[in-house]
Design a protein around this motif. Structure first.
Motif, short mmCIF file in Angstrom:
data_model
loop_
_atom_site.label_atom_id
_atom_site.label_comp_id
_atom_site.label_asym_id
_atom_site.label_seq_id
_atom_site.Cartn_x
_atom_site.Cartn_y
_atom_site.Cartn_z
N ARG A 97 0.98 -0.38 -0.10
CA ARG A 97 -0.38 -0.23 -0.11
C ARG A 97 0.90 1.60 0.07
O ARG A 97 1.05 1.97 -0.41
CB ARG A 97 -1.27 0.07 0.94
CG ARG A 97 -2.55 1.24 1.18
CD ARG A 97 -2.27 0.58 2.80
NE ARG A 97 -3.18 1.56 2.12
CZ ARG A 97 -3.87 3.16 3.52
NH1 ARG A 97 -2.96 2.63 4.74
NH2 ARG A 97 -4.50 4.19 3.65
N ASP A 102 -3.48 1.85 -2.66
CA ASP A 102 -4.76 1.94 -1.98
C ASP A 102 -5.31 -0.06 -3.06
O ASP A 102 -6.24 -0.55 -2.80
CB ASP A 102 -6.12 2.99 -2.61
CG ASP A 102 -5.90 3.58 -1.82
OD1 ASP A 102 -4.90 3.26 -0.60
OD2 ASP A 102 -6.08 4.21 -1.71
N PHE A 103 -5.05 0.48 -4.49
CA PHE A 103 -5.01 -1.17 -5.49
C PHE A 103 -4.20 -1.24 -5.72
O PHE A 103 -2.79 -0.45 -6.18
CB PHE A 103 -6.19 0.14 -6.50
CG PHE A 103 -7.39 0.69 -6.65
CD1 PHE A 103 -8.43 -0.71 -6.79
CD2 PHE A 103 -7.31 1.61 -6.40
CE1 PHE A 103 -9.49 -0.02 -6.40
CE2 PHE A 103 -8.33 1.89 -6.18
CZ PHE A 103 -9.48 1.64 -6.20
N LEU A 104 -4.05 -2.51 -5.49
CA LEU A 104 -2.69 -3.39 -6.30
C LEU A 104 -2.52 -3.61 -7.23
O LEU A 104 -2.95 -3.48 -8.21
CB LEU A 104 -3.01 -5.09 -5.55
CG LEU A 104 -3.49 -5.43 -4.13
CD1 LEU A 104 -4.47 -6.88 -4.06
CD2 LEU A 104 -2.04 -5.30 -3.18
N SER A 298 -11.39 -12.52 -2.45
CA SER A 298 -12.15 -13.67 -3.48
C SER A 298 -11.69 -12.72 -4.64
O SER A 298 -11.80 -12.82 -6.20
CB SER A 298 -13.99 -12.96 -2.83
OG SER A 298 -14.70 -12.21 -3.23
N ASN A 299 -11.40 -11.65 -5.00
CA ASN A 299 -11.22 -10.39 -6.10
C ASN A 299 -10.02 -10.59 -6.23
O ASN A 299 -8.86 -9.67 -7.75
CB ASN A 299 -11.93 -9.10 -5.94
CG ASN A 299 -10.52 -8.31 -4.83
OD1 ASN A 299 -10.82 -8.60 -4.44
ND2 ASN A 299 -11.16 -7.35 -4.69
N GLU B 114 -8.89 -2.78 -10.57
CA GLU B 114 -7.49 -3.40 -9.74
C GLU B 114 -7.99 -3.62 -8.62
O GLU B 114 -9.36 -3.21 -8.34
CB GLU B 114 -6.63 -2.36 -9.26
CG GLU B 114 -5.22 -2.40 -11.01
CD GLU B 114 -4.50 -1.28 -11.05
OE1 GLU B 114 -4.96 -0.61 -10.13
OE2 GLU B 114 -3.58 -0.87 -11.35
N PRO B 115 -7.33 -4.70 -7.81
CA PRO B 115 -8.43 -5.23 -7.15
C PRO B 115 -8.21 -4.65 -5.55
O PRO B 115 -6.91 -4.13 -5.75
CB PRO B 115 -7.91 -6.61 -6.33
CG PRO B 115 -7.52 -7.00 -7.61
CD PRO B 115 -7.01 -6.44 -7.90
N ILE B 116 -9.10 -3.88 -4.50
CA ILE B 116 -8.71 -2.68 -3.61
C ILE B 116 -7.90 -3.61 -2.51
O ILE B 116 -7.94 -5.18 -2.06
CB ILE B 116 -9.68 -2.17 -2.45
CG1 ILE B 116 -10.61 -1.80 -3.73
CG2 ILE B 116 -9.51 -1.41 -1.79
CD1 ILE B 116 -11.98 -1.29 -3.09
N ASN B 117 -6.30 -2.68 -1.95
CA ASN B 117 -5.38 -3.89 -1.56
C ASN B 117 -6.48 -4.08 0.00
O ASN B 117 -6.87 -2.92 0.17
CB ASN B 117 -4.71 -2.51 -0.35
CG ASN B 117 -3.31 -3.22 0.62
OD1 ASN B 117 -4.18 -3.79 1.25
ND2 ASN B 117 -1.86 -3.25 -0.21
N PRO B 118 -7.08 -4.95 0.28
CA PRO B 118 -7.16 -5.21 1.38
C PRO B 118 -6.94 -4.29 2.87
O PRO B 118 -7.60 -3.93 3.72
CB PRO B 118 -7.36 -6.74 2.02
CG PRO B 118 -7.28 -7.61 1.05
CD PRO B 118 -6.40 -6.67 0.27
N SER B 120 -6.27 -1.12 2.74
CA SER B 120 -6.68 0.08 2.34
C SER B 120 -7.85 0.61 2.71
O SER B 120 -8.36 1.04 3.05
CB SER B 120 -6.08 0.58 0.63
OG SER B 120 -5.34 0.34 0.57
N ALA B 283 -16.81 -12.26 -8.01
CA ALA B 283 -16.67 -11.32 -6.72
C ALA B 283 -15.75 -10.40 -7.15
O ALA B 283 -15.44 -8.98 -6.97
CB ALA B 283 -15.34 -12.50 -5.84
N SER B 284 -15.14 -10.68 -8.13
CA SER B 284 -14.44 -9.53 -9.01
C SER B 284 -15.20 -8.10 -9.07
O SER B 284 -15.15 -6.81 -9.60
CB SER B 284 -13.61 -9.72 -10.11
OG SER B 284 -14.14 -10.11 -11.62
N GLU B 287 -17.07 -6.71 -5.15
CA GLU B 287 -15.88 -6.85 -4.39
C GLU B 287 -15.55 -5.30 -4.43
O GLU B 287 -14.43 -4.69 -3.92
CB GLU B 287 -15.04 -7.25 -4.57
CG GLU B 287 -14.45 -8.92 -3.35
CD GLU B 287 -14.52 -8.84 -1.65
OE1 GLU B 287 -14.26 -7.41 -1.23
OE2 GLU B 287 -16.11 -9.35 -0.88
#
Ligand SMILES: Nc1ncnc2c1ncn2[C@@H]1O[C@H](COP(=O)(O)OP(=O)(O)OP(=O)(O)O)[C@@H](O)[C@H]1O
Ligand SMILES: Nc1ncnc2c1ncn2[C@@H]1O[C@H](COP(=O)(O)OP(=O)(O)O)[C@@H](O)[C@H]1O
Ligand SMILES: [Mg+2]
Ligand SMILES: [Mg+2]
Lengths: 595, 460
Positions: A97, A102-104, A298-299, B114-118, B120, B283-284, B287
């Protein structure tokens, strides 16, 4: 190290193929494409390799390079793991992060543990000592409640030289050199271990001590051993995750490894926000100081989900080897199995049941077999890994492959029931279909630690619930009114156990955790009530008289009104119960005696 | 990057086309397919040696092997975004279809996000008052939550969604920077029109972004629609600080499109022919709801899906329920009885409500009243089953009270008008009125103090 390079010739989602790979190793970590995505070799044939990629593959092209790393997929083990939240391949999410927002983002390489932090290290060896694998050679107080024991890695032994004195060191400091007569080994405070290989131990031990969870239906009725494995199957919304969170909060393990495997992001956030605030009931320290999270939601990429449970259990074994009791929660193993299925499908393997690959069962067995209580290598201390796996059966139907196979490899089965959950009876563990095969092993422990009659009471209560189930079948057809008073009483007493004992609200400040003493006293007084009431009914007292008093209501509310540090209050309730029964008896027989 | 163009295909198979002898193509890149002057779009879904497999969003109907030309655009499917999208209508892959101009200024965003970093994420804690009693008390919606409506054909899910959208507000806060993103996948024109006209009536239309893929629009395009919509939502929420409500309907149509595509690709199916990755795929999208630390905006999702044959164990509702933070389930029997909104209480759930209700949020008795209503109403179902066998007169007195409670619960508490907007206090008070039919000893989930304060025995 020599750099070997393969070339991509097929791209299909998270699975890619490359050629010119004859010198690559099975399960080796590779960097794929110009952007350097992290992947793992999952099959090799002639000079071709199949690779599962732990990141999104958008943008990859045929012909791009695949670079060897010379390493198997591994975790890095050392001080600095506690309190962290990792993705499925042990990348610290906080660091990601800070690095990329905030996004991977993809292709980011980060160290799992902080190499800059200096730890107060107490060195336990001196020049000239001989050391063997597993031996504890230093300690670090990693948190205010957790001491990290630095061990000699498996496979390393010899005589130590140039040992540093106790002081502040980073994890990569060479604290000693080990000479095994030939090679020199630079000993640091961290080690790597491949996730798919169980860590060695000296000896497996019998499991004879329960993992206390503070959840009545578990501890009293279906206990899990330290070193055992349990399965929680349940449809959506039946309470798997909340139960897992309860274990992570209250169970008497030294270290918790919580694996969020293909589930919701907000559930991980909840742990991250809540645990630093919650206190461990045993030492008053923040719960985060014994917890490690693996969050591959899951995402996030499915291959990393596949790897996440191995990452988690390997970390757990490492702490076990220091002589700690570790509890691993995996939520949900069904999502892991689906990742396996998806990858297998992309490989065009022949599917077995419901599209799952034929090796589903053996992979599950391998995973759950990593639970156990052992005497550790090199230091002889006792440590354990307990595994609690949630299972999410499609449509809530327990006859599907993941549930049935998991059942074979676990000895505790906590079946979550949709209709109980619908009535908000939580935890929705069905007391008729759930079981624990550990009772025989832990009987003695309970007798010694809690009370001699603990299991006698448990069995009585279970018998009562079984009898109630039989009566409920009748009630469904003809109503309760036609039952004779003694059977009506059975139904009422069972209802007392169900509402007053089995139901336990996780969100209640008082009742979220019940000490064993509270559990025992509650159950005992409830059964005393049943016994005395039965006696009254045999004397001709009408059941309505018994129900009219406030005592039943008091017993029902005991869980909320008696706190763990005030269990003595139950003795007072016992007195109230006694005088209530006495009065009734007097009224009906006219002559009081001691009943 | 140079655009590569090829003429001629090697194979057309359902929604997929195959091209051989291509070079330097990247996985997931977008292609423009031109045939006889008209163009459509596709996406690379597999690369093997020199062959690319492309899924065509508008279907392959009318394409030929020799004359079709393919331009590889060198980028994934993107949508151009700026605040100018507010009030506009787009097709299912994000191209404007209203009278307005192209979005001129703006930034391109990959629709897959893009997946949100958990680490964050910020845990959602602000409850949204919808004015619908059943929802507010028993399945409280929280800002940043994903809460689907499970419905069936002909049930009033659209009316309920519209009512929620119209009435939703956060207590003690201005409506503020609020936007609605509406994604329609394969629904009928009249349903879409009904929803849009209700936005218009409430004057919200200038804050609505619409993505339409209607029943007669290309099926495969539906695969992109929710993603395009969510990309727009993320932009508005996390870059422009707006509170965005995303309504996606009907997710069942989306899943069917995905099944069609998966079958065409020859993948091993899982349950009912749906691909094994349906869970991850859903989920994509789901989420992408949530809140992020340090950012003002939020994304709340209200997906609507119809349960085939009203079967909640069907893979679509089942997998959805495993991902979303609860569900609102509509019930045909209640609807037949004339109950609106016909919410099946026992099957419905909000997983995020626990931290957003009770003292300091709604009212101190809320958590206990919530739990008690579930317990009592589930008892009602048992009693009704018994009454249907032995007759209502034969019931014991207590069970008769439960029958009365059940009736009042459905008629006074659940039932309300489509324009009726009940405040939380009012909702709680109605709940107590209904509970008045039960003796107070039965209210074991409510504390003695709260019973003292709120309970009144009801004699009618
Ligand atoms: N324009 C409208 N005005 C008032 N009520 C409407 C309107 N459109 C639909 N409804 C109500 O909403 C209910 C559902 O309508 P809808 O058109 O969604 O049904 P459907 O198309 O059969 O369902 P589905 O969307 O699942 O296919 C209808 O029973 C009707 O009462
Ligand atoms: N022990 C409990 N006490 C109180 N509420 C619970 C308990 N267990 C589950 N719940 C409720 O049920 C909901 C769903 O539980 P969850 O664990 O998320 O289900 P699953 O993981 O099986 O889908 C929670 O949001 C909570 O409202
Ligand atoms: Mg869960
Ligand atoms: Mg419709």
């Amino acid at each position: 190290m020599e750099q070997k390079t393969g070339k991509l010739y097929m791209i299909n989602g998270p699975v890619v193929k490359a050629d010119n790979t004859s010198s690559f190793m099975m399960h080796e970590v590779v960097r794929v494409g110009k952007i350097g995505l992290i992947g793992e070799i999952i099959s090799l044939e002639d000079d071709r390799a199949t690779i599962q990629i732990y990141e999104e593959t958008t943008g990859l092209k045929i012909g791009e390079p695949v670079r060897s790393s010379g390493k198997l997929l591994s975790v890095m083990l050392g001080p600095g793991m506690i309190g962290n939240v990792y993705d499925g391949i042990q990348r610290p999410l906080e660091v990601l992060r800070n690095r990329s927002g905030d996004f991977l983002k993809r292709g980011v390489e980060v160290l799992p543990i902080d190499f800059k932090h200096e730890w107060d290290t107490e060195i336990l060896i001196k020049d000239g000592d001989t050391v063997k694998p597993g031996q504890i050679i230093a300690t670090v107080d990693e948190t205010s409640s957790f001491t990290h024991r630095i061990m000699i890695p498996p496979g390393v032994s010899g005589t130590v030289n140039n040992v540093r004195t106790s002081g502040r060191y980073t994890v990569d400091t060479v604290i000693a050199e080990i000479d095994d007569g030939g090679d020199k080994y630079n000993l640091t405070m961290f080690q790597n271990w491949p996730v798919r290989t169980p860590r060695p131990y000296k000896k497996r031990l019998a499991v004879d001590e329960p993992l206390i969870t503070g959840q009545r239906v578990i501890d009293t009725f279906f206990p899990l051993n330290k070193g055992g494995a349990a399965c929680i199957p349940g449809g959506f919304g039946t309470g798997k995750t909340i139960l897992q969170h309860q274990f992570a909060k209250w169970s008497d393990a030294d270290v918790i490894v919580y694996i969020g495997c293909g589930e919701r992001g907000n559930e991980m956030t909840e742990v991250l926000e809540e645990f630093p605030e919650l206190k461990d009931p045993r030492n008053g320290k923040p719960l985060m100081e014994r917890t490690i999270l693996i969050a591959n939601t899951s995402n996030m990429p499915v291959s990393a989900r596949e790897a996440s449970i191995y990452t988690g259990v390997t970390i757990a074994e490492y702490f076990r080897d220091m002589g700690y009791h570790v509890a691993v929660m995996a939520d949900s193993t069904s999502r892991w199995a689906e990742a396996l299925r998806e990858i297998s499908g992309r490989l065009e393997e022949m599917p077995a049941e419901e599209g799952f690959p034929p090796y589903l069962s053996s992979r599950l067995a391998d995973f759950y077999e990593r639970a156990g209580k052992v005497s550790a290598l090199g230091n002889e201390s006792l440590g354990s890994v307990s595994i609690i796996g949630a299972v999410s059966p499609p449509g809530g139907d327990f006859s599907e492959p993941v549930t049935t196979h998991t059942k074979r490899f676990t000895r505790c089965f906590w079946a979550l029931d949709k209709s109980l959950a619908n009535a908000r009876h939580y935890p929705a563990i069905n007391w008729l279909t759930s079981y624990s095969e550990n009772i025989g092993d832990v009987k003695e422990w309970y007798s010694k630690t809690v009370s001699r009659d603990f299991f006698k009471l448990r069995n009585e209560a279970l018998a009562l619930l079984n009898e109630d189930d039989r009566l409920q079948q009748i009630i469904k057809l003809v109503g309760e009114d036609v039952l004779p008073d003694d059977q009506k009483l059975t139904v009422r007493a069972a209802s007392l156990i169900k509402i007053g004992f089995l139901q336990q609200n996780s969100y209640s400040k008082v009742d979220c955790f019940a000490s064993l003493n509270k559990q025992y006293k509650m159950l005992k007084i409830m059964l005393v009530f049943y016994e005395k009431a039965r006696e009254l009914i045999s004397l001709g007292v009408a059941i309505s008289e018994i129900l009219k008093g406030s005592i039943l209501n008091t017993l029902m509310r005991m869980k909320e009104e008696v706190s763990n540090d005030n269990v003595e209050k139950i003795t007072a309730i016992g007195k109230e119960l006694e005088s209530f029964c006495m009065a009734l008896k007097k009224k009906y027989s006219g002559k009081p005696d001691n009943m | 990057m140079p655009v590569k163009e090829y003429i001629g295909l090697s194979k057309i198979d359902g929604p997929l086309i195959f091209i051989k002898k291509v070079k330097n193509i990247s996985y997931n890149e977008v292609v423009e397919i031109t045939y006889k002057g008209s163009s459509r779009f596709g996406q690379v879904v597999m690369l093997s040696n020199d062959t690319a497999v492309i899924q065509v969003f508008q279907g392959t109907e009318g394409l030929s092997i020799d004359k079709t030309s393919i331009r590889f655009l060198g980028r994934p499917l993107e949508i151009k975004l700026s605040e100018d999208i507010l009030g506009r209508t787009f097709n299912g892959i994000g191209m404007p279809i209203d009278e307005g101009s192209r979005i001129i200024r703006g930034e391109y965003r990959d629709i897959n996000g893009e997946p949100i970093n958990p680490a964050s994420r910020m845990y959602p804690r602000n409850y949204i008052e919808t004015g619908v009693s059943a929802i507010d008390l028993l399945m409280t919606v929280v800002r940043g939550q994903k809460l689907p409506i499970f419905s069936g054909n002909g049930l009033p899910h659209n009316r309920l969604a519209v009512q929620i959208t119209r009435q939703a507000r956060i207590k003690g806060e201005e409506r503020g920077r609020f936007a609605i993103v509406f994604a329609a996948m394969g629904i009928k024109h009249d349903s879409a029109r009904y929803i849009l006209s209700s936005f218009e009536e409430s004057g919200a239309l200038k804050n609505v972004v619409t993505f339409l893929n209607l029943a007669d629009d290309p099926t495969i395009e539906r695969i992109a629609t929710p993603r395009v919509a969510l990309t727009a939502a993320e932009y508005l929420a996390f870059e422009k600080g707006m509170h965005v409500l995303v309504i996606m309907t009907d997710m069942t149509n989306y899943c069917e499109a995905l099944r069609e595509l998966s079958t065409a690709r020859g993948e091993v199916p899982s349950r009912k022919g749906y691909p094994g990755y349906l869970y991850s795929d859903l989920a994509s999208m789901y989420e992408r709801a949530g809140m992020i630390k340090g950012k003002k905006g939020s994304i709340t999702q209200l997906p609507i899906l119809s349960m085939p044959n009203d079967d909640i164990t069907h893979p679509i509702p089942d997998l959805t329920g495993y991902i979303t933070e609860g569900q609102i389930v509509l019930d045909r029997d209640l609807y037949r009885k004339g109950v609106y909104p016909p919410i099946n209480i026992l099957l419905s759930l909000s997983r995020l409500m626990k931290d957003s209700i009770g003292e300091g949020y709604t009212r101190l008795d809320h958590p206990h009243v919530y739990s008690q209503l579930f317990a009592a109403y589930s008892r009602v179902h048992e009693v009704r089953a018994l009454a249907s066998i032995i007759g209502e007169e034969e019931l014991i007195d207590l069970d008769k009270m439960y029958m009365k409670f059940g009736k009042a619960f459905e008629e006074e508490f659940i039932t309300q008008g489509e324009d009726e907007n009940r405040a939380m206090e009012e909702t709680l008070d109605i709940a107590w009125k209904v509970l008045g039919y039960l003796p107070k000893e039965e209210l074991t989930r409510i504390s003695r103090d709260e019973i003292e304060r709120f309970y009144n025995k009801r004699e009618d």
